[in-house]
Design a protein around this motif. Structure first.
Motif, PDB file in Angstrom:
ATOM      1  N   UNK A 140      34.652  33.793  39.216  1.00 42.32           N
ATOM      2  CA  UNK A 140      35.321  34.426  40.356  1.00 42.32           C
ATOM      3  C   UNK A 140      34.694  35.782  40.633  1.00 42.32           C
ATOM      4  N   UNK A 141      34.462  36.073  41.905  1.00 44.09           N
ATOM      5  CA  UNK A 141      34.002  37.396  42.311  1.00 44.09           C
ATOM      6  C   UNK A 141      34.868  37.893  43.452  1.00 44.09           C
ATOM      7  N   UNK A 142      35.247  39.179  43.346  1.00 46.99           N
ATOM      8  CA  UNK A 142      36.004  39.829  44.407  1.00 46.99           C
ATOM      9  C   UNK A 142      35.372  41.183  44.681  1.00 46.99           C
ATOM     10  N   UNK A 143      35.380  41.643  45.918  1.00 48.59           N
ATOM     11  CA  UNK A 143      34.888  42.994  46.200  1.00 48.59           C
ATOM     12  C   UNK A 143      35.801  44.038  45.543  1.00 48.59           C
ATOM     13  N   UNK A 144      35.216  45.162  45.151  1.00 47.34           N
ATOM     14  CA  UNK A 144      35.980  46.169  44.427  1.00 47.34           C
ATOM     15  C   UNK A 144      37.151  46.699  45.242  1.00 47.34           C
ATOM     16  N   UNK A 145      36.959  46.819  46.562  1.00 43.75           N
ATOM     17  CA  UNK A 145      38.060  47.333  47.380  1.00 43.75           C
ATOM     18  C   UNK A 145      39.262  46.386  47.345  1.00 43.75           C
ATOM     19  N   UNK A 146      38.992  45.072  47.208  1.00 49.26           N
ATOM     20  CA  UNK A 146      40.090  44.096  47.154  1.00 49.26           C
ATOM     21  C   UNK A 146      40.776  44.117  45.797  1.00 49.26           C
ATOM     22  N   UNK A 147      39.987  44.281  44.715  1.00 47.41           N
ATOM     23  CA  UNK A 147      40.576  44.336  43.377  1.00 47.41           C
ATOM     24  C   UNK A 147      41.577  45.484  43.271  1.00 47.41           C
ATOM     25  N   UNK A 148      41.258  46.597  43.930  1.00 46.64           N
ATOM     26  CA  UNK A 148      42.133  47.769  43.865  1.00 46.64           C
ATOM     27  C   UNK A 148      43.491  47.523  44.510  1.00 46.64           C
ATOM     28  N   UNK A 149      43.582  46.519  45.355  1.00 50.78           N
ATOM     29  CA  UNK A 149      44.851  46.238  46.038  1.00 50.78           C
ATOM     30  C   UNK A 149      45.803  45.393  45.198  1.00 50.78           C
ATOM     31  N   UNK A 150      45.323  44.835  44.095  1.00 48.14           N
ATOM     32  CA  UNK A 150      46.099  43.857  43.331  1.00 48.14           C
ATOM     33  C   UNK A 150      46.778  44.487  42.122  1.00 48.14           C
ATOM     34  N   UNK A 151      48.003  44.040  41.822  1.00 48.86           N
ATOM     35  CA  UNK A 151      48.579  44.395  40.536  1.00 48.86           C
ATOM     36  C   UNK A 151      48.059  43.421  39.481  1.00 48.86           C
ATOM     37  N   UNK A 152      48.407  43.661  38.225  1.00 46.31           N
ATOM     38  CA  UNK A 152      47.845  42.848  37.137  1.00 46.31           C
ATOM     39  C   UNK A 152      48.239  41.380  37.258  1.00 46.31           C
ATOM     40  N   UNK A 153      49.473  41.115  37.684  1.00 52.87           N
ATOM     41  CA  UNK A 153      49.919  39.729  37.828  1.00 52.87           C
ATOM     42  C   UNK A 153      49.092  38.992  38.884  1.00 52.87           C
ATOM     43  N   UNK A 154      48.854  39.652  40.004  1.00 50.67           N
ATOM     44  CA  UNK A 154      48.085  39.010  41.070  1.00 50.67           C
ATOM     45  C   UNK A 154      46.651  38.752  40.630  1.00 50.67           C
ATOM     46  N   UNK A 155      46.037  39.727  39.924  1.00 47.29           N
ATOM     47  CA  UNK A 155      44.669  39.526  39.433  1.00 47.29           C
ATOM     48  C   UNK A 155      44.605  38.314  38.514  1.00 47.29           C
ATOM     49  N   UNK A 156      45.537  38.255  37.569  1.00 46.96           N
ATOM     50  CA  UNK A 156      45.522  37.143  36.624  1.00 46.96           C
ATOM     51  C   UNK A 156      45.789  35.823  37.325  1.00 46.96           C
ATOM     52  N   UNK A 157      46.660  35.826  38.324  1.00 49.35           N
ATOM     53  CA  UNK A 157      46.976  34.596  39.058  1.00 49.35           C
ATOM     54  C   UNK A 157      45.740  34.055  39.773  1.00 49.35           C
ATOM     55  N   UNK A 158      44.949  34.929  40.362  1.00 54.51           N
ATOM     56  CA  UNK A 158      43.745  34.480  41.067  1.00 54.51           C
ATOM     57  C   UNK A 158      42.735  33.920  40.076  1.00 54.51           C
ATOM     58  N   UNK A 159      42.586  34.589  38.925  1.00 55.64           N
ATOM     59  CA  UNK A 159      41.664  34.074  37.895  1.00 55.64           C
ATOM     60  C   UNK A 159      42.122  32.699  37.397  1.00 55.64           C
ATOM     61  N   UNK A 160      43.427  32.553  37.169  1.00 52.71           N
ATOM     62  CA  UNK A 160      43.961  31.258  36.713  1.00 52.71           C
ATOM     63  C   UNK A 160      43.742  30.182  37.779  1.00 52.71           C
ATOM     64  N   UNK A 161      43.900  30.536  39.048  1.00 52.54           N
ATOM     65  CA  UNK A 161      43.670  29.575  40.127  1.00 52.54           C
ATOM     66  C   UNK A 161      42.227  29.107  40.133  1.00 52.54           C
ATOM     67  N   UNK A 162      41.287  30.039  39.915  1.00 54.24           N
ATOM     68  CA  UNK A 162      39.880  29.659  39.866  1.00 54.24           C
ATOM     69  C   UNK A 162      39.569  28.728  38.715  1.00 54.24           C
ATOM     70  N   UNK A 163      40.117  29.019  37.530  1.00 55.59           N
ATOM     71  CA  UNK A 163      39.862  28.157  36.359  1.00 55.59           C
ATOM     72  C   UNK A 163      40.486  26.774  36.557  1.00 55.59           C
TER      73      UNK A 163
END
Length: 543
Positions: A140-163
């Motif tokens: 998974x790759x996300x632009x840094x500006x988008x990563x800054x908008x996410x809380x930890x739960x949202x980041x982990x959810x996107x990673x889990x969706x990719x896997x």
């Protein structure tokens, strides 16, 4: 709703000129549809409107960022099919690396996905842009500006969706998912929670498997772990209503089976799922009003007896999809292990061919790999032989001469076992074999030895049921006589007499004038005779 067209773009320009930046920003949170504009005046106006918007938003960095992000995203989702003016604007005025991660340079396909976000009693739809970049080692790759908008739960959810999506695709080649929300850069950690995982996982799987989602008007919400299990979400009723309000025309909602059904939602269909695989299955095959049938089809793929019993009423596209994605393997194994199930499927294909439902017949035939049938043929040679003959008939109807030749050869391997005990089945084979030859413009003015043997067996059986000097009814023999007559007719005027002789035999064997239910069979021989006379230049006899 996805905003569309040049008129809407000019509406945005009007908002910018009027200083309605807040309203303009809200409009830019939805993807723009900029396809369908011609290379002429409409394309020029498009480029002019984009340029003026660019100039007007220059003094407002966050608004200009959102404008550029939206136009770039619209360009990516169009996958190169956008108008030239859009391509020129993107290449000349937008710095891709400012908005996208490095892997995006190699991305081959993109799509937009609506995600419902809810807080307390309020909800809104946020659009996400997803891409697939084959060859990248990252998941998974996300632009840094988008990563800054996410809380930890949202980041982990996107990673889990990719896997979870990667674990389901059949092609295990390396590649990276790209994801970012269509929004401005304001307010860090403003995207919260895990309910975006299911819709993004469905989008990732659609991209990496080479398929765009089949129906744009089906939406989803739900948590998802890395193993592909769908988990419950909060505020489901509010999210469901939000989809309906913000995306007019949406047809169905996929939601976690752990949640209670959203009964207050006015969406036409709500579909519970327990796994990402199930959600992808439903989304790929979805047709408005068919959600229940899709769920039933999925159960049928786990129950070979139910599949065979109901396959005559299935959507051919669903059958093809199940074969393409290997979902039919349990059915194939069961059919080739049970003579009864195999014979039941043969009857379903026969009915489809009789009704000239070639789409269904073709889809049903695709369920069994010919090589697998060949390997299973020692256990039930007659069923395998009939299956190959049915496939030969289908190939003839479809004009697929290469496939027809393949099934001629496969059936020929079993012919010696079949012709003595089951001459009717052999007769059908020879009839379709001649049609296959005719489709290749091969016409032989003689009866080959193997056909002669089967004819002798059939005629012996026919003699036992035919009254002296009268008629009897034998459909396999009569049909074969007619096909032989056609073969001689195709050989040219010199063989007209031979063709007419076989047509006459066919009419007798088909009970000319004695079996009303089959009048069409013997009368067809007169049609063949007409064309034979016309081909020989004898219009009077034809008349």
């Amino acid at each position: 709703m996805i905003e569309t067209g040049l008129t809407f773009l000019e509406h945005l320009l009007f908002l910018a000129w009027c200083g309605e930046n807040e309203t303009l920003g809200r409009r830019l949170l939805r993807p723009l549809s900029l396809s369908g504009l011609s290379d002429g005046e409409g394309d020029v106006r498009l480029e002019e409107a984009l340029g003026k918007l660019d100039e007007t938003t220059a003094e407002h960095p966050d608004l200009r960022f959102l404008f550029h992000l939206n136009v770039l995203s619209s360009f990516l989702v169009l996958s190169g099919s956008g108008p030239p003016g859009l391509r020129r604007f993107v290449s000349q005025r937008i710095e891709r690396e400012r908005f996208l991660p490095p892997a995006s340079q190699d991305a081959k396909c993109w799509l937009s996905v609506p995600v419902a976000e809810a807080l307390s009693s309020h909800a809104a739809v946020r659009w996400w842009i997803l891409g697939w970049a084959p060859g990248s080692a990252a998941v998974l790759q996300m632009p840094l500006w988008a990563v800054a908008l996410l809380d930890d739960d949202a980041k982990q959810a996107i990673e889990d969706a990719g896997r979870a999506a990667r674990s389901l695709i059949s092609n295990k080649a390396e590649g990276a998912f790209i994801a970012y929300p269509l929004c401005s850069r304001e307010e860090t950690h403003r995207i919260r929670g895990r309910s975006l995982a299911l819709p993004l996982g469905m989008g990732f799987a659609a991209l990496s498997d080479g398929n765009q989602p089949a129906h744009p008007m089906i939406v989803a919400t739900g948590d998802l772990d890395s193993a592909g299990r769908v988990r419950r979400v909060n505020l489901l009723e509010i999210k469901a209503s939000c989809f309906l309000e913000e995306i007019p025309g949406v047809g169905a909602l996929i939601y976690p089976a752990d949640n209670a059904e959203p009964r207050q939602c006015r969406l036409p269909e709500t579909i519970p799922v327990s796994t990402l695989e199930e959600a992808i299955f439903i989304r790929r095959l979805y047709r408005p009003g068919k959600a229940f049938r899709i769920a039933e089809f999925r159960r049928m793929l786990s129950d070979p007896a139910a599949f065979v019993a109901g396959c005559g009423n299935l959507d051919p596209d669903w059958l093809r999809w199940s074969v393409t994605h290997g979902r039919h393997k349990k059915i194939e194994t069961a059919l080739l292990s049970s003579q009864k199930l195999f014979e039941d499927l043969i009857r379903r294909v026969q009915t489809a061919l009789k009704d000239w439902n070639l789409e269904l017949a073709s889809a049903l035939c695709a369920v069994l790999d010919p090589a697998a049938v060949q390997m299973a043929s020692p256990a039930f040679p007659l069923a395998a032989f009939r299956w190959f003959v049915l496939n030969l008939a289908l190939a003839n109807h479809e004009g697929d001469i290469e496939r027809a030749d393949d099934f001629v050869a496969r059936a020929a391997v079993l012919l010696e076992q079949i012709e003595e005990a089951f001459p009717d089945a052999a007769a059908e084979y020879f009839a379709y074999r001649m049609v296959a030859a005719h489709n290749r413009y091969r016409f032989e003015p003689k009866i080959p030895p193997d056909l002669a043997r089967t004819l002798a067996r059939l005629e012996k059986g026919y003699a036992s049921i035919r009254s002296p000097g009268g008629k009897g009814f034998d459909l396999p023999l009569g049909s074969l006589y007619g096909t032989i007559g056609q073969n001689f007719a195709f050989c040219g005027p010199a063989y007209l007499g031979e063709a007419l002789k076989w047509f006459a035999r066919a009419r007798v064997a088909l009970g000319e004038g004695t079996v009303p239910d089959y009048d069409g069979e013997w009368m067809r021989q007169l049609h063949y005779a007409v064309f034979a006379y016309l081909d020989a230049g004898n219009a009077i006899a034809a008349e």
